[in-house]
Write an enzyme that holds these catalytic residues in place. Sequence first.
Site, PDB file in Angstrom:
ATOM      1  N   VAL A 139       2.874   2.409   3.416  1.00 14.93           N
ATOM      2  CA  VAL A 139       4.133   1.694   3.632  1.00 14.93           C
ATOM      3  C   VAL A 139       5.123   2.020   2.517  1.00 14.93           C
ATOM      4  CG1 VAL A 139       5.193  -0.586   3.866  1.00 14.93           C
ATOM      5  CG2 VAL A 139       2.962  -0.142   4.898  1.00 14.93           C
ATOM      6  N   GLY A 140       4.615   2.216   1.311  1.00 17.87           N
ATOM      7  CA  GLY A 140       5.480   2.565   0.192  1.00 17.87           C
ATOM      8  C   GLY A 140       6.295   3.823   0.461  1.00 17.87           C
ATOM      9  N   CYS A 182      -5.306  -5.902  -6.260  1.00 21.09           N
ATOM     10  CA  CYS A 182      -4.986  -4.476  -6.404  1.00 21.09           C
ATOM     11  C   CYS A 182      -5.557  -3.875  -7.678  1.00 21.09           C
ATOM     12  CB  CYS A 182      -3.474  -4.263  -6.346  1.00 21.09           C
ATOM     13  SG  CYS A 182      -2.566  -5.038  -7.701  1.00 21.09           S
ATOM     14  N   ASN A 209       0.820  -1.207   0.000  1.00 16.49           N
ATOM     15  CA  ASN A 209       0.000   0.000   0.000  1.00 16.49           C
ATOM     16  C   ASN A 209       0.857   1.262   0.000  1.00 16.49           C
ATOM     17  OD1 ASN A 209       0.427   1.011   2.884  1.00 16.49           O
ATOM     18  ND2 ASN A 209      -0.291  -1.070   3.276  1.00 16.49           N
ATOM     19  N   GLU A 228       4.957  -1.146  -6.177  1.00 16.50           N
ATOM     20  CA  GLU A 228       3.683  -1.583  -6.756  1.00 16.50           C
ATOM     21  C   GLU A 228       2.618  -1.380  -5.689  1.00 16.50           C
ATOM     22  OE1 GLU A 228       3.210  -2.404  -9.815  1.00 16.50           O
ATOM     23  OE2 GLU A 228       5.307  -2.492 -10.445  1.00 16.50           O
TER      24      GLU A 228
END
Length: 478
Positions: free
Chosen positions: A192-193, A244, A189, A210
Amino acid sequence: MSREQQAVARARKAFQTGRSRPLEYRIHQLKKLQQLFVERQKEISDAIKKDLNKSEVGTQLYETLGLEGEISLAIRKLKEWAAPRPVEKNLLTISDTVYIQPEPLGVVLVIGAWNYPWAVTIQPLVGAIAAGNAAVIKPSEVCVHTAKVMEELLSIYIDKELYPVVNGGVAETQELLRQRFDHIFYTGNCVVGKLIMEAAAKHLTPVTLELGGKSPCYIDKNCDISIACRRITWGKYTNCGQTCIAPDYILCEPSVQDRVIDEVKKAIKEFYTDNPKTCADYGRIINQRHFKRIVTMLEDSTVAVGGDNDESDCYIAPTVLRDVKPEAKVIKRMTDETSSGGLLANDCLVHFSVSALPFGGVGNSGMGCYHGKFSFDQLSHLRGCLIKQLKMEGVNSMRYPPHTLKKLGWARFFILKNVNLGWLGRMALLAVFAVVAAVVLQLKSPEYMLLRSDISSLGYSVDKILGVWPDKLQNYLL
């Protein structure tokens, strides 16, 4: 040293031995990985059944078959992908060797996701192995059973020093991110990215993120609504909606809304029977935290289909909301002009299965792409190489200090004129250069110098006479 530090140190030491570089070794590792999916399908399926309630057929269809295809493609194409790639030259480098050479980056960190725990973790690993890297694999701790099986099986089938698996939760991931890597590949997500990108910045480590995103569907009133709704229903409720690139919402004219709802309801019944809770092909939400998050989306909305749920079983029935307001939690406004990581018309999800297409996001959906050759290139350093000849110094003199240049126009011509010649073209051009060289040598002969003296005695400028045709030729060629 912590367990995470040790794993990274061993992987880097193994990479520095050079054993991951030979193509034969890479292919051997890829074949062993392929063997894993053939021989251990039962253990893989049993673990995913415990985590996501996926059936064995569903696990093969959405997890392992695609990986087998990706590995086969890499094995078949690796020599081609890894070969030097010729590029266009300019006339200044026409006799030289100019090419791009893919080379390994070093040690790659692959952080996987829980919704497709094998597919989105192993697919980047395939690219890392094919490109000659070492890789540290961090499966999602949310898929407890799958993470354990992955650690056990990968250590049996592939080089456990070059490709170690590190299991654990947030603390273990944070410890990994304190280490220096040569590339970080994360699927998950956006929140966190951002943390991963922040950690990578401390070591100037490139990242591939991603991060999912939004996948709206637009149904035109003049299309075949029955087919459109059937495909959208499949795309949305596969893996219990935990995909996703699954459709997030449908945009349609109010006049066809009722029919769209009816067609989706009909497709749900066809796919998952009258009671999806007992259907072997309908999964479960991964855990209660995500269950509660999704259930809150039903608040202040009108349920047109489904809505049933059971927290103890992490079950949420296939659900359709109607008359959703633009400010509701299941939806975002779509601007007139859109940008997206991928575009799929008349279907859902299937662009993920095409290895010839780059798969990746844009903006908050992430950066970078992978699949097939794109995975190989993403996890390679594309090194520019020029091997210069120790000949043709007359041409090379154009690049020396500017005061030594007699004609800047010639330098512009040689530097700016790109050429992409075949073998015959190169031979023809070299023949032209040979003729020019012969003429230049002739002009330096005693007979020519005597002629020059005679012309000068008549009051003409030799340099002016000889300077006309190169300028005109240059203008003509440019």
